[in-house]
Scaffold this motif. Structure first.
Motif: not given
Length: 74
Positions: A6-11, A29-37, A41-46
């Protein structure tokens, strides 16, 4: 294995709101962030199933990952 992301706000911009994803065993979680580009530093909360987790968290089949960007303002 399958997880729900689930993505929120600007994501959500040019992405999706909710999606089921196939991910390899031992994905983080980091792998998912990479896959989603999405850069770290953009991540606030996971959150996994509503609980805060670090980017190093190893995902488990059936989990729901919610990603929130940092919030700015003044």
């Amino acid at each position: 294995m399958k997880i729900t992301v689930k993505l929120f706000a600007g994501f959500r911009d040019n992405r999706f709101k909710v999606a089921e994803q196939d991910v390899p065993e031992a994905a983080t979680v980091s792998d998912i962030l990479t896959a989603l580009d999405i850069s770290g530093p953009e991540l606030g909360v996971a959150l996994i199933n509503g609980r805060h987790v670090p980017p190093e968290h190893v995902l488990v089949d059936g989990e729901t990952l919610s990603l929130f960007p940092k919030v700015g303002g003044g």
